[in-house]
Design an enzyme around this catalytic site. Structure first.
Site, PDB file in Angstrom:
ATOM      1  N   LYS A 144       9.763   9.442  -0.588  1.00  0.00           N
ATOM      2  CA  LYS A 144       8.441   9.868  -0.474  1.00  0.00           C
ATOM      3  C   LYS A 144       8.054   9.761   1.315  1.00  0.00           C
ATOM      4  O   LYS A 144       8.605   8.848   1.900  1.00  0.00           O
ATOM      5  CB  LYS A 144       7.422   8.966  -1.006  1.00  0.00           C
ATOM      6  CG  LYS A 144       7.066   9.271  -2.388  1.00  0.00           C
ATOM      7  CD  LYS A 144       6.167   8.563  -3.171  1.00  0.00           C
ATOM      8  CE  LYS A 144       5.001   7.387  -2.355  1.00  0.00           C
ATOM      9  NZ  LYS A 144       4.135   6.767  -3.428  1.00  0.00           N
TER      10      LYS A 144
ATOM     11  N   LYS B 293      13.346  -1.058  -7.042  1.00  0.00           N
ATOM     12  CA  LYS B 293      12.685   0.032  -6.608  1.00  0.00           C
ATOM     13  C   LYS B 293      13.716   1.205  -7.017  1.00  0.00           C
ATOM     14  O   LYS B 293      12.883   2.086  -7.603  1.00  0.00           O
ATOM     15  CB  LYS B 293      12.355   0.289  -5.164  1.00  0.00           C
ATOM     16  CG  LYS B 293      11.736   1.455  -4.951  1.00  0.00           C
ATOM     17  CD  LYS B 293      11.071   1.820  -3.564  1.00  0.00           C
ATOM     18  CE  LYS B 293      10.345   3.109  -3.536  1.00  0.00           C
ATOM     19  NZ  LYS B 293       9.602   3.087  -2.181  1.00  0.00           N
TER      20      LYS B 293
ATOM     21  N   ASN C 162       2.279   1.353  -6.526  1.00  0.00           N
ATOM     22  CA  ASN C 162       1.048   1.345  -5.652  1.00  0.00           C
ATOM     23  C   ASN C 162       0.332   0.200  -6.085  1.00  0.00           C
ATOM     24  O   ASN C 162      -1.055   0.258  -5.723  1.00  0.00           O
ATOM     25  CB  ASN C 162       0.362   2.609  -5.981  1.00  0.00           C
ATOM     26  CG  ASN C 162       0.911   3.778  -5.342  1.00  0.00           C
ATOM     27  OD1 ASN C 162       1.610   3.865  -4.217  1.00  0.00           O
ATOM     28  ND2 ASN C 162       1.246   4.812  -6.011  1.00  0.00           N
TER      29      ASN C 162
ATOM     30  N   HIS D  97      -2.456  -0.832  -3.485  1.00  0.00           N
ATOM     31  CA  HIS D  97      -2.484  -0.108  -2.433  1.00  0.00           C
ATOM     32  C   HIS D  97      -3.648   0.927  -2.550  1.00  0.00           C
ATOM     33  O   HIS D  97      -4.172   1.654  -1.526  1.00  0.00           O
ATOM     34  CB  HIS D  97      -1.183   0.968  -2.598  1.00  0.00           C
ATOM     35  CG  HIS D  97      -0.191   0.452  -2.164  1.00  0.00           C
ATOM     36  ND1 HIS D  97       0.480  -0.713  -2.450  1.00  0.00           N
ATOM     37  CD2 HIS D  97       0.531   0.891  -0.962  1.00  0.00           C
ATOM     38  CE1 HIS D  97       1.395  -1.131  -1.656  1.00  0.00           C
ATOM     39  NE2 HIS D  97       1.729  -0.045  -0.708  1.00  0.00           N
TER      40      HIS D  97
HETATM   41  N1  LIG Z   1       7.586   5.987   1.977  1.00  0.00           N
HETATM   42  C1  LIG Z   1       7.317   4.984   1.230  1.00  0.00           C
HETATM   43  O1  LIG Z   1       7.840   5.073  -0.006  1.00  0.00           O
HETATM   44  C2  LIG Z   1       6.807   3.689   1.806  1.00  0.00           C
HETATM   45  C3  LIG Z   1       6.480   2.613   1.177  1.00  0.00           C
HETATM   46  C4  LIG Z   1       5.830   1.827   1.742  1.00  0.00           C
HETATM   47  C5  LIG Z   1       5.149   1.524   3.080  1.00  0.00           C
HETATM   48  N2  LIG Z   1       5.414   2.872   3.550  1.00  0.00           N
HETATM   49  C6  LIG Z   1       5.002   3.277   4.967  1.00  0.00           C
HETATM   50  O2  LIG Z   1       5.684   2.324   6.028  1.00  0.00           O
HETATM   51  C7  LIG Z   1       4.602   2.291   7.044  1.00  0.00           C
HETATM   52  C8  LIG Z   1       4.671   0.569   7.417  1.00  0.00           C
HETATM   53  O3  LIG Z   1       5.835   0.522   7.909  1.00  0.00           O
HETATM   54  P1  LIG Z   1       6.342  -0.834   8.657  1.00  0.00           P
HETATM   55  O4  LIG Z   1       5.709  -1.707   8.153  1.00  0.00           O
HETATM   56  O5  LIG Z   1       7.734  -0.850   8.921  1.00  0.00           O
HETATM   57  O6  LIG Z   1       5.593  -0.594  10.140  1.00  0.00           O
HETATM   58  P2  LIG Z   1       5.867   0.309  11.157  1.00  0.00           P
HETATM   59  O7  LIG Z   1       6.875   1.271  11.248  1.00  0.00           O
HETATM   60  O8  LIG Z   1       4.581   0.696  11.837  1.00  0.00           O
HETATM   61  O9  LIG Z   1       6.391  -0.806  12.350  1.00  0.00           O
HETATM   62  C9  LIG Z   1       5.639  -2.031  12.921  1.00  0.00           C
HETATM   63  C10 LIG Z   1       6.172  -2.542  14.064  1.00  0.00           C
HETATM   64  O10 LIG Z   1       7.225  -3.122  13.858  1.00  0.00           O
HETATM   65  C11 LIG Z   1       7.911  -2.817  15.215  1.00  0.00           C
HETATM   66  N3  LIG Z   1       9.445  -2.917  15.042  1.00  0.00           N
HETATM   67  C12 LIG Z   1      10.283  -1.976  14.165  1.00  0.00           C
HETATM   68  N4  LIG Z   1      11.382  -2.375  13.905  1.00  0.00           N
HETATM   69  C13 LIG Z   1      11.469  -3.628  14.636  1.00  0.00           C
HETATM   70  C14 LIG Z   1      12.488  -4.656  14.915  1.00  0.00           C
HETATM   71  N5  LIG Z   1      13.866  -4.636  14.422  1.00  0.00           N
HETATM   72  N6  LIG Z   1      12.319  -5.608  15.685  1.00  0.00           N
HETATM   73  C15 LIG Z   1      10.980  -5.859  16.394  1.00  0.00           C
HETATM   74  N7  LIG Z   1      10.029  -5.005  16.299  1.00  0.00           N
HETATM   75  C16 LIG Z   1      10.251  -3.925  15.229  1.00  0.00           C
HETATM   76  C17 LIG Z   1       7.693  -1.283  15.540  1.00  0.00           C
HETATM   77  O11 LIG Z   1       7.923  -1.306  16.771  1.00  0.00           O
HETATM   78  C18 LIG Z   1       6.203  -1.384  15.131  1.00  0.00           C
HETATM   79  O12 LIG Z   1       5.681  -2.051  16.278  1.00  0.00           O
HETATM   80  C19 LIG Z   1       3.219   2.502   6.478  1.00  0.00           C
HETATM   81  O13 LIG Z   1       2.747   3.920   7.353  1.00  0.00           O
HETATM   82  C20 LIG Z   1       3.444   2.718   5.043  1.00  0.00           C
HETATM   83  O14 LIG Z   1       2.305   3.984   4.703  1.00  0.00           O
HETATM   84  C21 LIG Z   1       5.946   4.242   3.093  1.00  0.00           C
HETATM   85 ZN   LIG Z   2       3.179   0.166   0.935  1.00  0.00          ZN
END
Ligand SMILES: NC(=O)c1ccc[n+]([C@@H]2O[C@H](COP(=O)([O-])OP(=O)(O)OC[C@H]3O[C@@H](n4cnc5c(N)ncnc54)[C@H](O)[C@@H]3O)[C@@H](O)[C@H]2O)c1
Ligand SMILES: [Zn+2]
Length: 364
Positions: free
Chosen positions: A148, A232, A250, A253
């Protein structure tokens, strides 16, 4: 889904309608042959953000040195990258730099980078390969697997997107040592969600090893990341296009996304917003027969995590944002409920009045 295991790494094979891909989970994987083989001799566009590149970019040196050419395409950090403006900049840049159908996009970041890079790969020249190297726990346990990909619109989260399967996912827990506590917790929320709704033993593993997980202990992380991905992968193999069972992922969500929209995608991490969404989904589940024992266990699991409080939000604005949820159909909202730990179901027969009053109670 196939599996192979060694003490150092686990490989999970995920089948889909056009073939399959492998997800490797472990430590020291960024120099490994599967990643090198996916990039060798190709034009590689690495999508990442500055903080991630400066923390971990050098770890890709070995595999990128085997590519034909490498372009780093830096995007704003976090959710701010997930929009059409950034996508458009990437499409234009790739075209200008000679991107072709056999080029490959390497997503090197958290779920925001992965969703954006995957969306750009899905749409550039009608679809090119992409490889996921997720750098957050949330992206490793959830976002990088299943295909996704999406960007946000101001009014709705993930509202423009596609299903585009990665060619390979490499989940290396060494990357997680630099994660902030908030980002670690945000990933644990998604993993706990999967356990609550699909596999009680995953929820149990998180409860039992929570202290180690909060310290980013690599063995505990490998166990939970691999368990989450297996859970998953089994669901997305059965329901790739989210017509049924996949909707269960979800859980938490519907309200979680509405909270993010109302906060204009700032203030709370995705997983933090989902944690509040889970607590609300527990309230709705209680109304439909979730036992008090299981409800209290889920609440304990969420509240054991250091989470920021929910900022004060307007009920009408939240309900309005919920109405644009992707699972909504004409006339009704779909809610994912938990009838018992390890099981989930979707319902769409809550009246507007029932949701409003449950939400008013929840917010006060
Ligand atoms: N496609 C899917 O199936 C799916 C599933 C769940 C969530 N999502 C999406 O994922 C997003 C959230 O992802 P997230 O929580 O990874 O947040 P993000 O990608 O926004 O990252 C959050 C923070 O972590 C920092 N970061 C990343 N890697 C790091 C590391 N190794 N060390 C230190 N800092 C690091 C980044 O710089 C950022 O500031 C949302 O947009 C959500 O909708 C998608
Ligand atoms: Zn999520």
């Amino acid at each position: 889904m196939g599996e192979s295991q060694s003490s150092a790494a686990e490989t999970i094979t995920v089948a889909h309608d056009r073939g399959e891909y492998q997800v490797t989970v472990g430590s020291g994987l960024l120099e490994s042959e599967p990643l090198a083989a996916a990039l060798r001799g190709r034009r590689v566009f690495v999508v990442s953000s500055e903080p991630i590149r400066s923390l971990h970019g050098r770890r890709l040196h070995h595999v990128l040195s085997q590519a034909n050419s490498v372009e780093w395409m830096m995007v704003p950090d976090g959710e701010a990258a997930k929009n059409l403006d950034t996508a458009s900049q990437l499409w234009n840049r790739m075209l200008k730099l000679g991107g072709k159908r056999d080029s490959v996009v390497l997503a090197f970041g958290g779920g925001s980078v992965g969703d954006l890079a995957g969306f750009v790969a899905a749409t550039f020249l009608r679809g090119i390969d992409f490889v996921q190297v997720p750098t957050t726990l949330l992206a490793q346990v959830d976002a990088s697997v299943g295909g996704k990909v999406a960007v946000d619109l101001p009014l709705g989260k993930n509202t423009v997107g596609a299903f585009h399967q990665p060619q390979l996912v490499v989940a290396d827990v060494d990357l997680l040592t630099t994660l902030s506590q908030r980002d670690l917790v945000s990933g644990l929320v998604e993993s706990f969600k999967m356990g609550v709704i699909l596999d009680a033993s995953l929820a149990g593993a998180i409860e039992t090893r929570l202290a180690e997980l909060l310290k980013a202990d690599p063995n505990a992380l490998i166990q939970v990341v691999a368990h989450s991905i297996r859970t998953k992968a089994a669901v997305v193999e059965r329901d790739a296009f989210e017509s049924g069972e996949r909707m269960l992922l979800n859980f938490g969500h519907t309200l979680g996304h509405a909270i993010e929209v109302c906060l204009e995608y700032g203030g709370l991490r995705h997983g933090e917003a989902v944690a509040h969404g889970i607590l609300f989904a527990v309230e709705l589940s209680r109304l439909r027969g979730l036992s008090e024992g299981d409800a209290a266990r889920i609440e304990r699991g969420v509240k054991a995590l250091p989470l920021p409080p929910l900022p004060s939000l307007d009920v009408d604005a939240l309900l309005d944002a919920c109405s644009r949820d992707k699972k909504a159909t004409e006339g009704s909202l779909t809610w994912v409920l938990c009838p018992g730990i390890g099981r989930g179901l979707t319902v769409n027969d809550f009246s507007h009045a029932e949701i409003r009053s449950a939400l008013e109670r929840f917010l006060c």
